[in-house]
Design a protein around this motif. Sequence first.
Motif, PDB file in Angstrom:
ATOM      1  N   ALA A 156      -8.524   1.931   2.946  1.00 48.36           N
ATOM      2  CA  ALA A 156      -9.735   2.684   2.624  1.00 48.36           C
ATOM      3  C   ALA A 156      -9.595   3.517   1.361  1.00 48.36           C
ATOM      4  CB  ALA A 156     -10.112   3.593   3.795  1.00 48.36           C
ATOM      5  N   ALA A 157      -8.370   3.763   0.919  1.00 45.32           N
ATOM      6  CA  ALA A 157      -8.163   4.595  -0.263  1.00 45.32           C
ATOM      7  C   ALA A 157      -8.561   3.828  -1.522  1.00 45.32           C
ATOM      8  CB  ALA A 157      -6.704   5.029  -0.355  1.00 45.32           C
ATOM      9  N   PRO A 158      -9.109   4.516  -2.528  1.00 42.55           N
ATOM     10  CA  PRO A 158      -9.500   3.826  -3.768  1.00 42.55           C
ATOM     11  C   PRO A 158      -8.288   3.293  -4.511  1.00 42.55           C
ATOM     12  CG  PRO A 158      -9.689   6.205  -4.022  1.00 42.55           C
ATOM     13  CD  PRO A 158      -9.416   5.962  -2.569  1.00 42.55           C
ATOM     14  N   GLN A 159      -8.476   2.172  -5.213  1.00 42.31           N
ATOM     15  CA  GLN A 159      -7.433   1.594  -6.062  1.00 42.31           C
ATOM     16  C   GLN A 159      -7.844   1.818  -7.513  1.00 42.31           C
ATOM     17  OE1 GLN A 159      -6.173  -2.367  -4.948  1.00 42.31           O
ATOM     18  NE2 GLN A 159      -6.199  -1.886  -2.758  1.00 42.31           N
ATOM     19  N   ILE A 160      -6.972   2.474  -8.263  1.00 44.28           N
ATOM     20  CA  ILE A 160      -7.307   2.950  -9.610  1.00 44.28           C
ATOM     21  C   ILE A 160      -6.814   1.952 -10.648  1.00 44.28           C
ATOM     22  CG2 ILE A 160      -7.006   4.834 -11.252  1.00 44.28           C
ATOM     23  CD1 ILE A 160      -6.518   6.654  -8.811  1.00 44.28           C
ATOM     24  N   LEU A 161      -7.752   1.443 -11.464  1.00 42.97           N
ATOM     25  CA  LEU A 161      -7.466   0.440 -12.492  1.00 42.97           C
ATOM     26  C   LEU A 161      -7.373   1.115 -13.854  1.00 42.97           C
ATOM     27  CD1 LEU A 161      -7.300  -2.553 -13.452  1.00 42.97           C
ATOM     28  CD2 LEU A 161      -9.810  -2.511 -13.556  1.00 42.97           C
ATOM     29  N   THR A 162      -6.281   0.857 -14.585  1.00 46.16           N
ATOM     30  CA  THR A 162      -6.121   1.387 -15.943  1.00 46.16           C
ATOM     31  C   THR A 162      -5.638   0.277 -16.865  1.00 46.16           C
ATOM     32  OG1 THR A 162      -3.842   2.105 -15.470  1.00 46.16           O
ATOM     33  CG2 THR A 162      -5.593   3.734 -15.167  1.00 46.16           C
ATOM     34  N   HIS A 163      -6.068   0.330 -18.136  1.00 43.75           N
ATOM     35  CA  HIS A 163      -5.652  -0.626 -19.159  1.00 43.75           C
ATOM     36  C   HIS A 163      -4.825   0.116 -20.201  1.00 43.75           C
ATOM     37  CE1 HIS A 163      -8.406  -3.983 -17.969  1.00 43.75           C
ATOM     38  NE2 HIS A 163      -9.084  -2.975 -17.452  1.00 43.75           N
ATOM     39  N   GLN A 164      -3.659  -0.398 -20.488  1.00 44.56           N
ATOM     40  CA  GLN A 164      -2.812   0.135 -21.546  1.00 44.56           C
ATOM     41  C   GLN A 164      -2.460  -1.015 -22.482  1.00 44.56           C
ATOM     42  OE1 GLN A 164       0.493   2.091 -19.677  1.00 44.56           O
ATOM     43  NE2 GLN A 164      -0.719   3.830 -19.003  1.00 44.56           N
ATOM     44  N   GLY A 165      -3.301  -1.197 -23.491  1.00 51.98           N
ATOM     45  CA  GLY A 165      -3.119  -2.334 -24.378  1.00 51.98           C
ATOM     46  C   GLY A 165      -3.366  -3.619 -23.618  1.00 51.98           C
ATOM     47  N   ALA A 166      -2.398  -4.512 -23.689  1.00 51.86           N
ATOM     48  CA  ALA A 166      -2.527  -5.791 -22.988  1.00 51.86           C
ATOM     49  C   ALA A 166      -2.049  -5.707 -21.544  1.00 51.86           C
ATOM     50  CB  ALA A 166      -1.729  -6.864 -23.732  1.00 51.86           C
ATOM     51  N   THR A 167      -1.553  -4.527 -21.141  1.00 46.88           N
ATOM     52  CA  THR A 167      -1.011  -4.355 -19.794  1.00 46.88           C
ATOM     53  C   THR A 167      -2.060  -3.720 -18.887  1.00 46.88           C
ATOM     54  OG1 THR A 167       1.239  -4.108 -20.642  1.00 46.88           O
ATOM     55  CG2 THR A 167       0.812  -3.281 -18.428  1.00 46.88           C
ATOM     56  N   ILE A 168      -2.156  -4.226 -17.674  1.00 48.91           N
ATOM     57  CA  ILE A 168      -3.093  -3.703 -16.677  1.00 48.91           C
ATOM     58  C   ILE A 168      -2.291  -3.130 -15.519  1.00 48.91           C
ATOM     59  CG2 ILE A 168      -4.942  -4.296 -15.064  1.00 48.91           C
ATOM     60  CD1 ILE A 168      -5.665  -6.591 -16.929  1.00 48.91           C
ATOM     61  N   ARG A 169      -2.677  -1.920 -15.079  1.00 42.23           N
ATOM     62  CA  ARG A 169      -2.016  -1.284 -13.932  1.00 42.23           C
ATOM     63  C   ARG A 169      -3.041  -0.986 -12.846  1.00 42.23           C
ATOM     64  NH1 ARG A 169       1.337   0.940 -18.045  1.00 42.23           N
ATOM     65  NH2 ARG A 169       3.533   0.393 -17.668  1.00 42.23           N
ATOM     66  N   LEU A 170      -2.615  -1.198 -11.611  1.00 43.16           N
ATOM     67  CA  LEU A 170      -3.460  -0.930 -10.453  1.00 43.16           C
ATOM     68  C   LEU A 170      -2.650  -0.070  -9.485  1.00 43.16           C
ATOM     69  CD1 LEU A 170      -6.238  -1.604  -9.173  1.00 43.16           C
ATOM     70  CD2 LEU A 170      -5.108  -3.497  -7.972  1.00 43.16           C
ATOM     71  N   ALA A 171      -3.136   1.150  -9.216  1.00 49.14           N
ATOM     72  CA  ALA A 171      -2.413   2.105  -8.362  1.00 49.14           C
ATOM     73  C   ALA A 171      -3.178   2.289  -7.059  1.00 49.14           C
ATOM     74  CB  ALA A 171      -2.244   3.437  -9.073  1.00 49.14           C
ATOM     75  N   MET A 172      -2.430   2.365  -5.957  1.00 49.22           N
ATOM     76  CA  MET A 172      -3.054   2.497  -4.637  1.00 49.22           C
ATOM     77  C   MET A 172      -2.140   3.313  -3.730  1.00 49.22           C
ATOM     78  SD  MET A 172      -2.353  -1.488  -3.948  1.00 49.22           S
ATOM     79  CE  MET A 172      -2.532  -1.656  -5.733  1.00 49.22           C
ATOM     80  N   LYS A 173      -2.721   3.945  -2.715  1.00 48.24           N
ATOM     81  CA  LYS A 173      -1.978   4.801  -1.798  1.00 48.24           C
ATOM     82  C   LYS A 173      -1.134   3.962  -0.842  1.00 48.24           C
ATOM     83  CE  LYS A 173      -2.697   8.628   1.459  1.00 48.24           C
ATOM     84  NZ  LYS A 173      -3.726   9.422   2.180  1.00 48.24           N
ATOM     85  N   LEU A 174       0.110   4.394  -0.645  1.00 50.02           N
ATOM     86  CA  LEU A 174       0.991   3.693   0.282  1.00 50.02           C
ATOM     87  C   LEU A 174       0.510   3.845   1.713  1.00 50.02           C
ATOM     88  CD1 LEU A 174       4.480   4.635  -1.194  1.00 50.02           C
ATOM     89  CD2 LEU A 174       3.539   2.338  -1.031  1.00 50.02           C
ATOM     90  N   GLY A 175       0.847   2.859   2.563  1.00 52.65           N
ATOM     91  CA  GLY A 175       0.458   2.875   3.963  1.00 52.65           C
ATOM     92  C   GLY A 175       1.549   3.412   4.862  1.00 52.65           C
ATOM     93  N   TYR A 176       1.384   3.161   6.158  1.00 51.54           N
ATOM     94  CA  TYR A 176       2.312   3.705   7.146  1.00 51.54           C
ATOM     95  C   TYR A 176       3.642   2.951   7.163  1.00 51.54           C
ATOM     96  CZ  TYR A 176       1.239  -0.290  10.110  1.00 51.54           C
ATOM     97  OH  TYR A 176       1.108  -1.559  10.608  1.00 51.54           O
ATOM     98  N   GLN A 177       3.695   1.754   6.576  1.00 50.26           N
ATOM     99  CA  GLN A 177       4.920   0.956   6.543  1.00 50.26           C
ATOM    100  C   GLN A 177       5.156   0.482   5.107  1.00 50.26           C
ATOM    101  OE1 GLN A 177       4.948  -2.436   9.192  1.00 50.26           O
ATOM    102  NE2 GLN A 177       7.029  -2.004   9.817  1.00 50.26           N
ATOM    103  N   PRO A 178       5.479   1.419   4.207  1.00 51.90           N
ATOM    104  CA  PRO A 178       5.575   1.062   2.791  1.00 51.90           C
ATOM    105  C   PRO A 178       6.735   0.115   2.517  1.00 51.90           C
ATOM    106  CG  PRO A 178       6.411   3.275   3.162  1.00 51.90           C
ATOM    107  CD  PRO A 178       5.799   2.832   4.456  1.00 51.90           C
ATOM    108  N   PRO A 179       6.625  -0.679   1.456  1.00 50.84           N
ATOM    109  CA  PRO A 179       7.698  -1.618   1.125  1.00 50.84           C
ATOM    110  C   PRO A 179       8.939  -0.882   0.646  1.00 50.84           C
ATOM    111  CG  PRO A 179       6.069  -1.562  -0.628  1.00 50.84           C
ATOM    112  CD  PRO A 179       5.518  -0.721   0.483  1.00 50.84           C
ATOM    113  N   LYS A 180      10.098  -1.461   0.943  1.00 51.60           N
ATOM    114  CA  LYS A 180      11.363  -0.857   0.533  1.00 51.60           C
ATOM    115  C   LYS A 180      12.090  -1.697  -0.507  1.00 51.60           C
ATOM    116  CE  LYS A 180      11.962   1.378   5.018  1.00 51.60           C
ATOM    117  NZ  LYS A 180      12.812   1.516   6.228  1.00 51.60           N
ATOM    118  N   ALA A 181      11.889  -2.992  -0.487  1.00 48.77           N
ATOM    119  CA  ALA A 181      12.559  -3.876  -1.451  1.00 48.77           C
ATOM    120  C   ALA A 181      11.915  -5.252  -1.362  1.00 48.77           C
ATOM    121  CB  ALA A 181      14.059  -3.962  -1.148  1.00 48.77           C
ATOM    122  N   GLY A 182      12.264  -6.105  -2.324  1.00 49.04           N
ATOM    123  CA  GLY A 182      11.824  -7.488  -2.277  1.00 49.04           C
ATOM    124  C   GLY A 182      10.456  -7.709  -2.891  1.00 49.04           C
ATOM    125  N   THR A 183       9.830  -8.804  -2.476  1.00 48.18           N
ATOM    126  CA  THR A 183       8.556  -9.246  -3.030  1.00 48.18           C
ATOM    127  C   THR A 183       7.403  -8.815  -2.131  1.00 48.18           C
ATOM    128  OG1 THR A 183       9.621 -11.153  -4.060  1.00 48.18           O
ATOM    129  CG2 THR A 183       7.239 -11.262  -3.766  1.00 48.18           C
TER     130      THR A 183
END
Length: 729
Positions: free
Chosen positions: A216-243
């Motif tokens: 439900a949290a908003p995902q924030i889109l930003t452009h830095q030149g040719a690079t695109i970043r998307l930031a979002m709030k972590l959930g109750y079981q956040p990733p620790k490593a891997g893909t």
Amino acid sequence: MATAQTALASSGNVVAAPNVHARLESAVLAVGPRQSFLVALVLDLREGWHTYWRNPGDSGQATRLSWTLPAGFQAGPIQWPAPERFVLAPLVNFGYAKQAVYLVRMHAPSALHAGAPVSLRARAHWLVCSNVCIPESADLHLDLRASATAGETDPATAALFARARAGLPRKTPGPSRASVRNGRLVLTLGPHFGAHLGTARSLQFIPYRDGVIEYAAPQILTHQGATIRLAMKLGYQPPKAGTIRGILLVNGDHAAAQRALAYAIAPRLDASAATTATSSAAAGRYAATAAQPGTPSASPGVPSLSAAHVATTPFWTLVGLALLGGLVLNLMPCVLPVLSIKAVSLVEQARRHPREVRIKGLAFAAGTVASMLALSLVLLSLRAGGEQIGWGFQLQSPLFVTLMVYLLLLVGLNLSGVFEFGGGLAGLGENLTHGDNLRAAFFTGVLTTLVATPCTAPFMAAAVGAALSQPAPRALAIFAALGIGLCLPLTLVSFAPWMRRMLPKPGAWMDTLKQALAFPMYASAAWLVWVLAQQTSSMGLAAALAGCVLVSLAAWAYRRTKAGRGAGKFAAGATAILALLAAIMLPVQLDGAPIAPGAAAASGQAGDLSWVPYDPARIAQLRAAGKPVLVDFTASWCLTCLVNERTVFAEPAVRAIFRDKGVTLVKGDWTNGDPRITKALAAFGRAGVPLYVVYNATPGSRQPVVLPQLLTTRIVEDAFAGLPDRRFQ
């Protein structure tokens, strides 16, 4: 939310249900040898109803298929079209409305006889929801013919399959990576994405695995030149490593008219950032539940840490809370029986050399802290392996509860004088209560930790909940502080001569006191037998009771070895060993017996109150309707829970509040463990029960209110004071 299981009867290859028409379709008219072809499960839904994607979101259930195929045929996994987003604040779900088409690739064998029938059969399970959710299933079949060559495309289904394939996620246009920064998951998309994303108005990442992010949290889109970043709030079981695998939904100029484009991406988490993921994540989503995003309110004057607070609470504050929680735990009913044993030991220690007293005090502390750390290591290891467990997890195992019954029974028999262990038996020493062996003091510390786990004290719940979202070294430090707080009072007595001088002088009365203190141990064992009755079948309970008889026989036989000689001594010793082994093997053999529902789940009536079982979707519905709700997360082995339920909830004044103000009472029974409840506890920064959550405490309120763990009538009255009395409406 009301649910019902619909029994569906097949009519040809189409199954008609009240809300869904289900069928199997093939992309080809016939099947040739070694041909790879697509089939589809097609669900046509009534207006206003929807079903679910592979990750259903905050609630729901993914569609499942079980195939029965001719010899040599193989079915691949479901290929999931990009989902739609359904919002029932505060929940967000992912799925399909109007029509859902699930593609599956079939592989035919090389040996096919032209003209032979090919019957593909599947058992399909899906959940369809509107203002209620109905789990449905159907037995479907699809009849084709074998041909000598590869079968041709079926023109009748060509458009259906073309639309379904167009909705599948496209291959990733380039590499991507992920990192964790300040409690957010940040996806970095390289220059290759630019040509494909164009002037995208918005992007949304949906992971395949549940719990990675807050939906439900908003995902924030930003452009830095040719690079695109998307930031979002972590959930109750956040990733620790891997893909981190998932899809990227694109809304913008390049999006299709009816549905956003989707790309399958698999960014690899930056290892240097992964270590901070759990410490910075708010365990904030009330998973598959109805928690409002944001910070739950605490009752006035009650210290409480929500999941959001946990993420920003200083580490040393958490250590201090754990230390305070351990101190208060000494006053809880589950710990008092063991502390009474130690009290007898302290009375006798008053006449001993101060150095000896201090060493035994340190041995007791070492046993308490070491066992607390060992317990926390097991807990952290299991959670790292994906288990949804929390504080007191071992008491969810009927086998462990049975062994604890045996141990407490043995301690009681020892105090009653039925037997005394010699110095050679590790852990009990010459005498559990007043022996000189340091192992006895250490064992008492271990026993103190084990019997403390059913209780949760003020301050402790927030600290333990926070520990499970910290990196392992910090988590262990918090648990160590909890153990230090638990052993601190008795350890301080051993180091304070003036406190020891206040103790009465030892004498003959001590034997009587020691025997009297056996009865709290028997009471604790009896209580655990009652807990076991809520957890296991009648056979499992019978095995535990038979085991208690065998343990008593072993204790009696062991005493006979002290008086006997020769063959009699050998027979008594063999009897003790065999009886003890049989007592242990009985519950081990029956550990896989059917588990009964917990006491809370088994009964919906408590006096004139009606409790409904925990159901996240039902809570969401009640919240959306503005109905007041009290959720009681409890367990049969939780003494604090039982005290609140037998005292406060039994009060006529409290019952009148629930009845007159129309409060829906929900019981979340954690006796045998439940991953949904574990997620809900984590959403409020908790790792164990009890937890009491009030929704819609006042008309129009959106924030859940967390009540303290030790309830009073006044606390409950204040929690619902803002609600009108429905008798006057």
